[in-house]
Design a protein around this motif. Structure first.
Motif, PDB file in Angstrom:
ATOM      1  N   MET A 154      74.203 -43.802  -0.243  1.00 24.40           N
ATOM      2  CA  MET A 154      73.690 -43.051   0.909  1.00 24.40           C
ATOM      3  C   MET A 154      74.228 -41.645   0.796  1.00 24.40           C
ATOM      4  SD  MET A 154      74.178 -45.073   4.398  1.00 24.40           S
ATOM      5  CE  MET A 154      73.271 -46.524   4.795  1.00 24.40           C
ATOM      6  N   PRO A 155      73.319 -40.666   0.771  1.00 24.99           N
ATOM      7  CA  PRO A 155      73.827 -39.304   0.596  1.00 24.99           C
ATOM      8  C   PRO A 155      74.579 -38.765   1.808  1.00 24.99           C
ATOM      9  CG  PRO A 155      71.418 -39.390   0.393  1.00 24.99           C
ATOM     10  CD  PRO A 155      71.868 -40.751   0.771  1.00 24.99           C
ATOM     11  N   GLY A 156      74.255 -39.218   3.013  1.00 22.47           N
ATOM     12  CA  GLY A 156      74.950 -38.668   4.167  1.00 22.47           C
ATOM     13  C   GLY A 156      74.316 -39.116   5.456  1.00 22.47           C
ATOM     14  N   PHE A 157      74.695 -38.479   6.572  1.00 23.57           N
ATOM     15  CA  PHE A 157      74.009 -38.802   7.826  1.00 23.57           C
ATOM     16  C   PHE A 157      73.570 -37.548   8.559  1.00 23.57           C
ATOM     17  CE2 PHE A 157      78.405 -38.930   9.685  1.00 23.57           C
ATOM     18  CZ  PHE A 157      78.221 -38.126  10.813  1.00 23.57           C
ATOM     19  N   ALA A 158      72.502 -37.718   9.330  1.00 22.66           N
ATOM     20  CA  ALA A 158      71.958 -36.620  10.115  1.00 22.66           C
ATOM     21  C   ALA A 158      72.126 -36.978  11.577  1.00 22.66           C
ATOM     22  CB  ALA A 158      70.476 -36.448   9.790  1.00 22.66           C
ATOM     23  N   ALA A 159      72.761 -36.101  12.335  1.00 24.68           N
ATOM     24  CA  ALA A 159      72.825 -36.304  13.778  1.00 24.68           C
ATOM     25  C   ALA A 159      71.757 -35.419  14.411  1.00 24.68           C
ATOM     26  CB  ALA A 159      74.208 -35.947  14.297  1.00 24.68           C
ATOM     27  N   ILE A 160      70.749 -36.060  14.960  1.00 25.20           N
ATOM     28  CA  ILE A 160      69.653 -35.290  15.566  1.00 25.20           C
ATOM     29  C   ILE A 160      69.875 -35.246  17.076  1.00 25.20           C
ATOM     30  CG2 ILE A 160      67.171 -35.088  15.833  1.00 25.20           C
ATOM     31  CD1 ILE A 160      66.789 -36.636  13.323  1.00 25.20           C
ATOM     32  N   VAL A 161      69.889 -34.044  17.607  1.00 22.09           N
ATOM     33  CA  VAL A 161      70.147 -33.867  19.030  1.00 22.09           C
ATOM     34  C   VAL A 161      68.930 -33.202  19.660  1.00 22.09           C
ATOM     35  CG1 VAL A 161      71.752 -32.905  20.714  1.00 22.09           C
ATOM     36  CG2 VAL A 161      72.551 -33.448  18.412  1.00 22.09           C
ATOM     37  N   GLY A 162      68.376 -33.812  20.713  1.00 20.61           N
ATOM     38  CA  GLY A 162      67.278 -33.177  21.428  1.00 20.61           C
ATOM     39  C   GLY A 162      65.967 -33.906  21.238  1.00 20.61           C
ATOM     40  N   ALA A 163      64.884 -33.142  21.244  1.00 16.93           N
ATOM     41  CA  ALA A 163      63.553 -33.729  21.086  1.00 16.93           C
ATOM     42  C   ALA A 163      62.725 -32.826  20.203  1.00 16.93           C
ATOM     43  CB  ALA A 163      62.879 -33.894  22.444  1.00 16.93           C
ATOM     44  N   ALA A 164      61.860 -33.445  19.398  1.00 20.12           N
ATOM     45  CA  ALA A 164      61.033 -32.670  18.481  1.00 20.12           C
ATOM     46  C   ALA A 164      59.847 -32.061  19.218  1.00 20.12           C
ATOM     47  CB  ALA A 164      60.553 -33.554  17.349  1.00 20.12           C
ATOM     48  N   LYS A 165      59.157 -31.174  18.527  1.00 15.81           N
ATOM     49  CA  LYS A 165      58.022 -30.483  19.127  1.00 15.81           C
ATOM     50  C   LYS A 165      56.981 -31.488  19.627  1.00 15.81           C
ATOM     51  CE  LYS A 165      54.381 -27.198  18.020  1.00 15.81           C
ATOM     52  NZ  LYS A 165      53.647 -26.549  16.936  1.00 15.81           N
ATOM     53  N   SER A 166      56.762 -32.536  18.840  1.00 14.76           N
ATOM     54  CA  SER A 166      55.808 -33.568  19.244  1.00 14.76           C
ATOM     55  C   SER A 166      56.298 -34.899  18.697  1.00 14.76           C
ATOM     56  CB  SER A 166      54.423 -33.259  18.666  1.00 14.76           C
ATOM     57  OG  SER A 166      54.487 -33.357  17.251  1.00 14.76           O
ATOM     58  N   ASN A 167      55.690 -35.970  19.184  1.00 14.16           N
ATOM     59  CA  ASN A 167      56.055 -37.293  18.673  1.00 14.16           C
ATOM     60  C   ASN A 167      55.807 -37.382  17.175  1.00 14.16           C
ATOM     61  OD1 ASN A 167      56.474 -37.796  21.321  1.00 14.16           O
ATOM     62  ND2 ASN A 167      55.198 -39.647  21.421  1.00 14.16           N
ATOM     63  N   GLU A 168      54.676 -36.796  16.779  1.00 11.43           N
ATOM     64  CA  GLU A 168      54.292 -36.810  15.369  1.00 11.43           C
ATOM     65  C   GLU A 168      55.385 -36.170  14.507  1.00 11.43           C
ATOM     66  OE1 GLU A 168      51.080 -34.202  14.671  1.00 11.43           O
ATOM     67  OE2 GLU A 168      50.184 -35.432  13.092  1.00 11.43           O
ATOM     68  N   VAL A 169      55.874 -35.016  14.968  1.00  8.29           N
ATOM     69  CA  VAL A 169      56.919 -34.315  14.221  1.00  8.29           C
ATOM     70  C   VAL A 169      58.206 -35.146  14.203  1.00  8.29           C
ATOM     71  CG1 VAL A 169      58.425 -32.281  14.234  1.00  8.29           C
ATOM     72  CG2 VAL A 169      55.961 -32.023  14.623  1.00  8.29           C
ATOM     73  N   ALA A 170      58.522 -35.760  15.324  1.00  3.94           N
ATOM     74  CA  ALA A 170      59.729 -36.589  15.402  1.00  3.94           C
ATOM     75  C   ALA A 170      59.681 -37.678  14.332  1.00  3.94           C
ATOM     76  CB  ALA A 170      59.855 -37.210  16.790  1.00  3.94           C
ATOM     77  N   VAL A 171      58.531 -38.356  14.255  1.00  2.00           N
ATOM     78  CA  VAL A 171      58.391 -39.441  13.285  1.00  2.00           C
ATOM     79  C   VAL A 171      58.512 -38.891  11.871  1.00  2.00           C
ATOM     80  CG1 VAL A 171      56.841 -41.206  12.363  1.00  2.00           C
ATOM     81  CG2 VAL A 171      56.987 -40.833  14.834  1.00  2.00           C
ATOM     82  N   LYS A 172      57.854 -37.762  11.638  1.00  2.00           N
ATOM     83  CA  LYS A 172      57.869 -37.186  10.287  1.00  2.00           C
ATOM     84  C   LYS A 172      59.308 -36.841   9.859  1.00  2.00           C
ATOM     85  CE  LYS A 172      56.066 -35.330   6.559  1.00  2.00           C
ATOM     86  NZ  LYS A 172      55.483 -36.186   5.528  1.00  2.00           N
ATOM     87  N   ILE A 173      60.040 -36.217  10.747  1.00  2.00           N
ATOM     88  CA  ILE A 173      61.416 -35.826  10.418  1.00  2.00           C
ATOM     89  C   ILE A 173      62.237 -37.058  10.039  1.00  2.00           C
ATOM     90  CG2 ILE A 173      63.588 -35.009  11.448  1.00  2.00           C
ATOM     91  CD1 ILE A 173      61.944 -32.949  12.995  1.00  2.00           C
ATOM     92  N   VAL A 174      62.104 -38.075  10.871  1.00  2.00           N
ATOM     93  CA  VAL A 174      62.899 -39.283  10.621  1.00  2.00           C
ATOM     94  C   VAL A 174      62.477 -39.957   9.319  1.00  2.00           C
ATOM     95  CG1 VAL A 174      63.362 -41.592  11.481  1.00  2.00           C
ATOM     96  CG2 VAL A 174      63.506 -39.629  13.017  1.00  2.00           C
ATOM     97  N   ARG A 175      61.175 -39.987   9.075  1.00  2.00           N
ATOM     98  CA  ARG A 175      60.710 -40.612   7.828  1.00  2.00           C
ATOM     99  C   ARG A 175      61.197 -39.849   6.603  1.00  2.00           C
ATOM    100  NH1 ARG A 175      60.191 -45.110   9.974  1.00  2.00           N
ATOM    101  NH2 ARG A 175      58.261 -45.703  11.017  1.00  2.00           N
ATOM    102  N   GLU A 176      61.178 -38.537   6.705  1.00  2.00           N
ATOM    103  CA  GLU A 176      61.658 -37.714   5.584  1.00  2.00           C
ATOM    104  C   GLU A 176      63.122 -38.029   5.281  1.00  2.00           C
ATOM    105  OE1 GLU A 176      60.301 -35.181   3.508  1.00  2.00           O
ATOM    106  OE2 GLU A 176      58.426 -36.115   4.162  1.00  2.00           O
ATOM    107  N   LEU A 177      63.899 -38.205   6.339  1.00  2.00           N
ATOM    108  CA  LEU A 177      65.321 -38.501   6.144  1.00  2.00           C
ATOM    109  C   LEU A 177      65.503 -39.905   5.578  1.00  2.00           C
ATOM    110  CD1 LEU A 177      66.619 -36.928   9.456  1.00  2.00           C
ATOM    111  CD2 LEU A 177      67.157 -36.119   7.150  1.00  2.00           C
TER     112      LEU A 177
END
Lengths: 751, 324
Positions: A154-177
Motif C-alpha cells: 500500500m503506497p499510503g493513505f489519503a485523508a479526504i476532508v469535506g465534500a466534492a463538487k458533485s457525487n460523480e467527482v467524489a466517486v471518481k476521486i475515490v476510485r482513482e485512489l
C-alpha cells in the motif's frame, strides 16, 4: 508560512481547545473524573495524546492535564501589523488542535456519542456498527494494514476532508485512489454535506474490506486518521509514547499520507491541517487558498491549492483524475504497475530473441526506414503521467514484411531526475522493448532498428504497446526512484518525425559535448563499483569521468544514476578529497575508500598510471594492458582476441594471472573506452606507449583511435602499432617497431 | 629446555552485536529460557585474544508435516515424532537442541494447501510443546511466505521468534511483520559479502533494530562449495572485527539442509565400497560441514540429524576452553 493560514489556524486552534475544555467541564460535572475514557479495541489509549505527550488517558480526569498542555501551546492570533513568520505558532496551534480534538472524541466515547450515527443510510456498515461511522481503526486492522504500508504494497493513505463538487467527482476521486491501492479515509463536511454522504448515495461500499473508511462527517473525526498514523509509529517504528519528535519524523519519512481538502476550508480545518503538516502530511485543497510551497516540515510542498474548476481537463472526471495525480506527486507516493497491458508475453527470457525476415510483420529503422528513440527530461508539471499517444497512422496499412518510420519519444520527470540521467535511461529502451515476445530491438538513438513478428501483430500488438511497455518499466523498480512521471509519444507522421529527429539530434550532440567536457578535474566525486567483489574480494573499481569501469559496462554517469536509484548498492560516491599527485592521479578520497573496501588489503591506488599503484583487476575487464619492457611500451589485448601475444601469454592466461582483485604494477585491466581517454596511462606517457594492440580493437573502433592518434600528434600512430597479424613474439616485435619508427622507442624508459 | 613462545595477539576495533532469541515470561513471552548469540570480539575460539561471551548454538530443523523428500535416514531418526511437529519439537529439545527451527510447508499432510489458520495452529502447538526459542521459516515461495509468516508473527507475538527468510527480492513484508509483533528476522543472501551487508542495511532502513537481525550468508556442504561459503563468512567476520558496523551481525547458516542434499549423504547404492557405511557417512557429512562452519564464525547452525547434533556439540564443548 502564509500569514492568512497562520491566522486562521491559530484562531481555529484557540476555539477548539476552548470547546474541548467546556465539554470536559460539563462531562466532569455530570459523570465524575473516574468515568472511563477509551477508544474501542486499541491498546494505545488516546493515541495522539499518548504519542505526542506520553499521557495515558484512561478517565475523564486524565484529560484535564492533557488539555492544559494543549492550552499551553496556544498563541494569540497575529495582529494585523505583525509580519513575522508564524510557522512555529501555527504548527503549535495544529498540535493543540489535535490534542483537543482527540479529547473531544474521548469524551464523546465516554458519553456514548461516538462513533457517529448516520441516519438514512442503512447500507452503511462499518466496524462502528450498522448505520454508524467507523470511529478509530482497531489495533488488529492497524497491524494488517500497517504491514502493507510498511512493506510497500500500500503506497499510503489519503485523508479526504469535506465534500466534492458533485457525487460523480467524489466517486471518481475515490476510485482513482483505490486503483492505486491507497487507503481512503473520509471525514468532514461542507455546509452539512460530506463526501461520506456522496459516496453512500452513489452506492459505494465503505469499510475495511474496500479500504474506504468513513470516520465521521465532522472535521474533528480527522483525528482518527492521525491516531492511525501515530499508532503506526508506535507499532512499526518501535517508539514510545511521548517521543513526539520521533513519531512525527517517522510519519514524515515513512507514512505516505496526504490531506485532500474538498470544498471551503474553515478555521477548524486550517487548524487541523496545521496538525497534519506537523506529521509531514501535505495538504492539497480544491479551492483557492494561499499556497505554502517551500518545503521543510513536509518532504515537498506544504499546502497546494488546485481550484477544481481551473484544473485542465475536458470534464469534471478528468479534473478529478488530475487532482488525485497531483496529490500523489506532492506526497512523493510511488505507485507500481502490476502488469504490463500488452497482448504478448513479456520477460527478460525473450530479450535475445530474433525476428527473422520471414516471420516479420514490420520493421522500423534498418535499411528501409528510420527509427528514432529519444528520452528527455521535463518539468513534472508539464507531464501527464501515463499518457501514451500515437501521432500519425499505425502500421496496419503497411504491407506485410514492409518498413516504416517511427519515433519513440519518452518524456520523464521527477524530483530526483537529472538531465545527466537522460542517456542512462534512454539506453534502457533497448532492454525494455526486447523483453516483449515477438519484438526485436537493435541499436539506439537515431540508428535504432526494431522488428515486430507476425505472431505478435496477429495477437494485436500495435505501436501504442511500445508506449505501454516503456511507461510501465520506467515507472517500475528500480527506475521509479528517479522517474515520478512519464509519458510516451510514438510518431509516424512524417512532419512530426522530421521535427523530432532534429530535436533529438541536437540533444545527442549536446550530450556528446557534455560527455566530452566531463573531465576528472571538473567533478568533485568519483564512484566506486564493488559489484565484482563476490569473486574478486579485494577489487574496487574507481570510476571517473575519464576512466570508465574496467568491464566497460559502467561509466561515471551510469554510476551516478545507479547510486541515485540504489543508494545502498555497489556504486557509491567517492569524494576526491585532497589531490596528492596530479601526475599519477592520486587523491586522498579514493585511497581511503579503496583501502576500506578492499578488506584493508590495497593501500594505494592511482588513476592514470600502470607503473605506480595501478588499479586492481577483477577478471571481467575488456582489455588487458601489459608492459613490454623490451619495447619500452605496453601492449593491449582485447577479450575477443584468442591469439598469442608478444608477452608469451594469451588473454585468458593473463586474466587468470592478473585478475581476482590483484594489484600488479605493469599490468592493468581496463574498459576499452579508457584507451581513448586523454588520461589513459597519462603518467607513463599515454597512448604513444602502445606498441602492440589486438586487431579486433583497431577494426571495431577505427574512428576513435584515429582521433586519439591525432590528439597525440602522430596521425599515423595506429599503423605503427603492431598486432597479432604481424607480430606474435617479442623477438619479432622490436624489429617491427624499428621498421615502423614507433615513438615509444624514443621515449624515456618506462622502468 | 622448553622455549617460551609468545602468542601474537591481534587488537580488533569492532565486535559482533549480541542478539537474543526468544523471550521468557519476564521478557514478555513464554519461553523457559532465551538464547543470546554473538558478542564476539575476536575470531572463533581465540579466547586468549578477545572476549567470546556466547558459544555457537544449534537449532534443530523440524517441519510442520512429514518431509517426504528428506533422506530415509532422517525420517528413521525422528520416526516416532515426524508426523507431529509438537512432539518433534519436544523430542528435538531432548536430543540437545538449543533452538527449534520450524519450517512451514506449502501443503499440509493431506496434500491440501497450507493456510494462515493452519500455520498459526502449528505454531501454537509447537510453542506449547517446547520451551526453546523458535525460528520459523516459510516454504520459500514469496507469496506463501508472506501470507503464512504474517499470520504466525501475530500468533507468536511477544516470543521474539526469528522469521525467515528475508531475501533481497522479498524482505519487506517479513520485516514489517517482525516490526509489528516484536520479532527478529533472518537476512539471507547468496554468498557475497557486499550483498550480505546491503540486505542488512535495507532491513535496518525499514526500522528494524540491528539487534533483531541474524545474517545468513548461505553456505554449501562439504565438497559442494563449503570453501566459498567459508571464505565469505570469514571475510564478513573480519570486516565486523575491523569495525564495519553493518556486518556485525551474528551469523546463521544451514549445514543440515546443505549436507543432506549432498550425494555422499543421500545415496546408498551404486557407490564405491570405500565410502563405507551409509548412515555413518551421512552423519559425518553433516557433522564435518557444521564443524567447519563454526570455525568460520557461525553463531547459529541449523541441523537435522540428532547424532550429528550430538557430535557437533561435543566439538564445540572441546573447543570452548577458556584457559589455554
Amino acid at each position: 508560512m502564509s500569514r492568512f493560514i497562520a491566522t486562521r489556524a491559530i484562531r481555529g486552534a484557540n476555539r477548539i481547545v476552548q470547546e474541548a475544555e467546556d465539554l470536559l467541564e460539563k462531562a466532569l460535572a455530570e459523570h465524575g473524573p473516574d468515568t472511563k475514557v477509551t477508544f474501542p479495541n486499541t491498546a494505545y489509549y488516546l493515541p495522539v495524546i499518548l504519542g505526542l505527550t506520553g499521557r495515558e488517558v484512561a478517565t475523564l480526569g486524565d484529560l484535564k492535564p492533557a488539555l492544559a498542555q494543549a492550552g499551553s501551546l496556544l498563541h494569540p492570533v497575529p495582529r494585523d501589523q505583525l509580519w513575522t513568520p508564524y510557522l512555529g505558532e501555527a504548527l503549535d496551534g495544529g498540535v493543540a488542535t489535535l490534542l483537543a480534538e482527540e479529547a473531544i472524541m474521548g469524551i464523546k466515547y465516554a458519553l456514548g456519542e461516538q462513533p457517529e450515527r448516520l441516519d438514512g443510510y442503512p447500507d452503511l456498515v462499518t466496524a462502528g456498527g450498522e448505520g454508524y461511522c467507523n470511529g478509530p481503526i482497531d489495533d488488529v486492522q492497524l497491524r494488517a494494514w500497517g504491514i502493507q504500508l510498511v512493506d510497500g504494497r500500500m503506497p499510503g493513505f489519503a485523508a479526504i476532508v469535506g465534500a466534492a463538487k458533485s457525487n460523480e467527482v467524489a466517486v471518481k476521486i475515490v476510485r482513482e485512489l483505490q486503483m492505486r491501492n491507497i487507503l481512503v479515509f473520509l471525514c468532514g463536511n461542507v455546509n452539512g454535506r460530506s463526501i461520506i454522504h456522496q459516496l453512500l448515495e452513489e452506492g459505494v461500499e465503505l469499510g475495511y474490506d474496500t479500504y474506504i473508511i468513513p470516520f465521521g462527517t465532522d472535521t474533528i473525526s480527522a483525528i482518527y486518521p492521525l491516531g492511525f498514523a501515530t499508532r503506526s509509529a508506535l507499532t512499526f517504528g518501535g517508539m514510545k509514547g511521548g517521543q513526539a519528535r520521533e513519531i512525527l519524523l517517522y510519519n514524515k519519512f515513512r507514512v505516505f499520507a496526504f490531506v485532500l481538502a474538498l470544498g471551503e476550508v474553515d478555521d477548524l480545518k486550517y487548524a487541523t491541517a496545521a496538525g497534519a503538516i506537523s506529521y509531514g502530511f501535505p495538504v492539497i485543497a480544491d479551492t483557492v487558498i494561499p499556497e505554502i510551497l517551500p518545503t521543510g516540515i513536509t518532504q515537498y510542498e506544504h499546502v497546494i491549492s488546485m481550484p477544481f474548476d481551473d484544473i485542465e481537463g475536458q470534464d469534471d472526471l478528468e479534473r478529478a483524475e488530475r487532482l488525485v495525480q497531483k496529490c500523489i506527486e506532492v506526497r512523493g507516493v510511488k505507485v507500481k504497475i502490476a502488469e504490463i497491458p500488452i497482448p504478448v508475453p513479456y520477460g527478460s527470457a525473450f530479450e535475445g530473441e530474433r525476428v527473422r525476415k520471414d516471420d516479420m510483420r514490420i520493421e522500423f529503422g534498418g535499411k528501409k526506414a528510420r527509427a528514432l528513440e529519444y528520452l528527455l527530461m521535463r518539468d513534472p508539471d508539464e507531464l501527464e503521467d501515463g499518457k501514451i499517444e500515437l501521432v500519425g497512422p499505425d502500421f496496419d496499412e503497411v504491407e506485410e514484411g514492409g518498413a516504416m518510420d517511427v519515433g519513440i519519444v519518452v518524456e520523464v520527470g521527477g524530483r530526483k531526475m537529472q538531465k545527466d540521467f537522460e542517456p542512462v535511461l534512454e539506453r534502457q529502451i533497448h532492454y525494455f522493448l526486447n523483453a516483449a515476445f515477438g519484438v526485436q530491438h537493435i541499436g539506439q538513438r537515431d540508428i535504432a532498428w526494431i522488428r515486430i513478428s507476425k505472431m505478435a501483430a496477429d495477437k494485436g500488438f500495435r505501436l501504442k504497446h511500445f508506449g505501454e511497455i516503456l511507461y510501465a518499466r520506467f515507472k517500475g523498480e528500480p527506475w521509479n526512484s528517479i522517474v515520478d512521471k512519464a509519458q510516451v509519444t510514438l510518431i509516424t507522421d512524417p512532419e512530426e518525425m522530421k521535427k523530432w529527429l532534429e530535436a533529438a539530434r541536437e540533444a545527442y550532440n549536446e550530450r556528446n559535448v557534455r560527455v566530452a567536457g566531463l573531465t576528472d578535474d571538473a567533478v568533485e566525486e568519483f564512484y566506486s563499483c564493488t559489484l565484482c567483489q563476490s569473486f574478486a574480494p579485494t577489487h574496487v573499481c574507481v570510476i571517473s569521468p575519464e576512466r570508465l569501469g574496467l568491464c566497460g559496462a559502467y561509466n561515471w554517469l551510469d554510476c551516478k544514476a545507479a547510486n541515485q536509484i540504489n543508494p545502498t548498492g555497489p556504486n557509491q560516491p567517492i569524494s576526491k578529497g585532497e589531490c596528492l599527485d596530479p601526475e599519477v592521479g592520486r587523491w586522498s578520497g579514493p585511497e581511503e575508500f579503496v583501502y576500506q573496501h578492499s578488506n584493508q588489503s590495497v593501500e594505494h591506488v592511482t588513476m592514470y598510471s600502470i607503473m605506480t599503484d595501478p588499479m586492481t583487476a577483477c577478471g571481467c575487464f575488456e582489455c588487458m594492458v601489459l608492459v613490454i619492457p623490451e619495447a619500452n611500451g605496453v601492449m593491449i589485448v582485447s577479450r575477443e582476441d584468442p591469439s598469442m601475444t608478444p608477452a608469451g601469454l594469451t588473454f585468458s592466461t593473463m586474466a587468470g594471472i592478473f585478475g581476482g582483485g590483484l594489484q600488479t604494477p605493469g599490468a592493468m585491466g581496463v574498459g576499452k573506452y579508457y584507451l581513448t581517454s586523454p588520461k589513459f596511462i597519462s603518467a607513463d606517457g599515454g597512448f604513444k606507449r602502445v606498441v602492440w594492440m589486438s586487431s579486433f580493437l583497431k577494426e571495431t573502433m577505427p574512428e576513435e583511435f584515429k582521433a586519439v592518434a591525432e590528439r597525440e600528434g602522430v596521425p599515423d600512430l595506429i599503423d605503427r602499432i603492431a598486432d597479432e597479424r604481424s607480430v606474435t613474439t617479442v623477438e619479432e616485435l622490436l624489429p617491427w617497431l624499428e621498421e615502423h619508427d614507433h615513438p615509444a622507442l624514443k621515449m624515456p624508459p618506462m622502468l | 629446555m622448553a622455549e617460551k613462545v609468545e602468542i601474537p595477539v591481534q587488537k580488533w576495533s569492532g565486535r559482533v552485536r549480541e542478539v537474543t532469541l526468544g523471550a521468557t515470561k519476564e521478557e514478555g513471552g513464554t519461553r523457559t529460557r532465551s538464547v543470546t548469540v554473538g558478542g564476539e570480539a575476536t575470531l572463533p575460539f581465540l579466547h586468549f585474544e578477545g572476549e567470546l561471551p556466547h558459544p555457537p548454538r544449534i537449532a534443530i530443523e523440524i517441519q510442520d508435516k512429514k518431509p517426504e523428500e528428506w533422506s530415509p535416514l532422517l525420517l528413521k531418526a525422528w520416526e516416532e515424532v515426524i508426523d507431529d511437529p509438537a512432539a518433534w519439537a519436544k523430542k528435538a529439545e531432548e536430543r540437545g537442541a538449543d533452538l527449534i527451527l520450524l519450517r512451514l510447508s506449502l501443503d499440509d499432510a493431506q496434500g491440501e494447501e497450507n493456510t494462515p489458520e493452519k500455520a498459526k495452529s502449528t505454531v501454537r502447538r509447537v510453542l506449547a510443546a517446547t520451551g526453546l526459542p523458535l525460528l520459523i521459516f516459510g516454504p520459500g515461495q514469496v507469496d506463501k511466505d508472506n501470507e503464512l509468516l504474517v499470520a504466525v508473527a501475530e500468533e507468536a507475538a511477544g516470543e521474539r521468534v526469528v522469521l525467515g527468510v528475508c531475501e533481497e527480492k522479498n524482505y519487506r513484508t517479513i520485516v514489517a511483520a517482525a516490526l509489528a509483533h516484536g520479532h527478529l528476522v533472518d537476512s539471507r543472501t547468496p554468498m557475497d559479502v557486499n550483498l550480505a551487508k546491503q540486505l542488512i542495511i535495507l532491513i535496518h532502513d525499514m526500522g528494524l533494530p540491528l539487534d533483531r537481525i541474524l545474517m545468513d550468508p548461505s553456505t554449501g556442504a562439504l565438497g559442494y562449495g563449503i570453501e566459498y561459503g567459508y571464505s565469505v563468512m570469514e571475510r564478513l567476520r573480519l570486516a565486523a572485527l575491523h569495525g564495519d558496523t553493518m556486518t556485525q551481525q551474528p551469523i546463521l547458516v544451514t549445514p543440515g539442509e546443505e549436507a543432506w542434499r549432498a550425494k555422499e549423504a543421500k545415496v546408498e547404492e551404486g557407490i564405491p565400497e570405500a565410502w563405507g557405511d551409509w548412515e555413518e557417512r551421512a552423519i559425518m557429512w553433516e557433522t564435518m560441514t557444521a564443524t567447519a562452519l563454526i570455525e568460520a564464525g557461525a553463531d547459529v547452525m541449523v541441523m537435522r540429524h540428532p547424532e550429528s547434533v550430538r557430535l557437533v556439540k561435543e566439538a564445540i564443548d572441546k573447543l570452548w576452553v577458556k584457559e589455554g
